[in-house]
Design a protein around this motif. Structure first.
Motif, mmCIF file in Angstrom:
data_model
loop_
_atom_site.group_PDB
_atom_site.id
_atom_site.type_symbol
_atom_site.label_atom_id
_atom_site.label_comp_id
_atom_site.label_asym_id
_atom_site.label_seq_id
_atom_site.Cartn_x
_atom_site.Cartn_y
_atom_site.Cartn_z
ATOM 1 N N ASP A 148 7.949 0.918 29.618
ATOM 2 C CA ASP A 148 7.819 -0.624 29.718
ATOM 3 C C ASP A 148 8.234 -1.465 28.793
ATOM 4 O O ASP A 148 8.856 -2.541 29.072
ATOM 5 N N ILE A 149 8.176 -0.847 27.766
ATOM 6 C CA ILE A 149 8.639 -1.981 26.324
ATOM 7 C C ILE A 149 10.102 -1.937 26.334
ATOM 8 O O ILE A 149 10.548 -3.055 26.336
ATOM 9 N N HIS A 189 11.029 -4.037 29.553
ATOM 10 C CA HIS A 189 10.744 -5.529 29.788
ATOM 11 C C HIS A 189 10.681 -6.248 28.722
ATOM 12 O O HIS A 189 10.803 -7.332 28.742
ATOM 13 N N TRP A 190 10.849 -5.849 27.206
ATOM 14 C CA TRP A 190 11.052 -6.400 26.034
ATOM 15 C C TRP A 190 12.418 -6.092 25.548
ATOM 16 O O TRP A 190 13.177 -7.113 24.924
ATOM 17 N N ILE A 191 12.818 -5.046 25.316
ATOM 18 C CA ILE A 191 13.996 -4.958 24.807
ATOM 19 C C ILE A 191 15.354 -5.137 25.784
ATOM 20 O O ILE A 191 16.257 -5.735 24.815
ATOM 21 N N SER A 195 18.079 -6.909 27.400
ATOM 22 C CA SER A 195 18.418 -8.392 27.313
ATOM 23 C C SER A 195 18.786 -9.041 28.978
ATOM 24 O O SER A 195 18.619 -8.588 29.793
#
Length: 142
Positions: free
Chosen positions: A21-22, A25-27, A29
């Motif tokens: 998930d990290i 959704h966060w890493i 681009s």
């Protein structure tokens, strides 16, 4: 399954799932997210770059978490698990292959749903990832 194998599986699954998930959704681009499903070289490269960072995050979290938990993971199964996660992630994120699987299994309308607060493609994508992360955790715990 012994207690230690069950513990390795549970820990590996939690570490793989959380890190996925990290990474997703966060890493990832914005460019990778909007380009990875496109036809041609640009789509393939964007997807490959996303999967590379995704796999690096999963590997770092899996190995770091295992170390903190005192779990002994063998390098071969860890590499095989990360390879399975990476390959299955690439297939799903190229989008067309997942649509073909959805069409073949009678989920064609669902995969194209983007109404009533639902996005069928995203939900099937996530279900695909969860299934392969479960398999990867089984490999790690073997």
């Amino acid at each position: 399954m012994t207690t230690s194998r069950a513990a390795r599986f549970a820990a590996a699954y939690a570490l793989l799932r959380g890190s996925a998930d990290i990474a997703d959704h966060w890493i990832q681009s914005d460019h990778q997210a909007t380009t990875k499903g496109q036809d041609g070289a640009a789509g393939r490269w964007a997807c490959a770059a996303h999967v590379a960072s995704y796999t690096a995050v999963q590997g770092a979290v899996l190995l770091g978490g295992a170390r903190l938990l005192g779990l002994r993971l063998r390098p071969g199964p860890v590499a095989a698990a990360l390879a399975l996660s990476a390959a299955s992630h690439y297939v799903a994120d190229r989008r067309a292959p997942l649509r073909r699987v959805a069409d073949a299994t009678g989920k064609g309308a669902f995969v194209r749903m983007a109404d009533h607060g639902l996005n069928g493609a995203y939900l099937l994508d996530q279900a695909w990832h969860h299934a392969f992360e479960t398999c990867a955790a089984l490999i790690v715990s073997a």
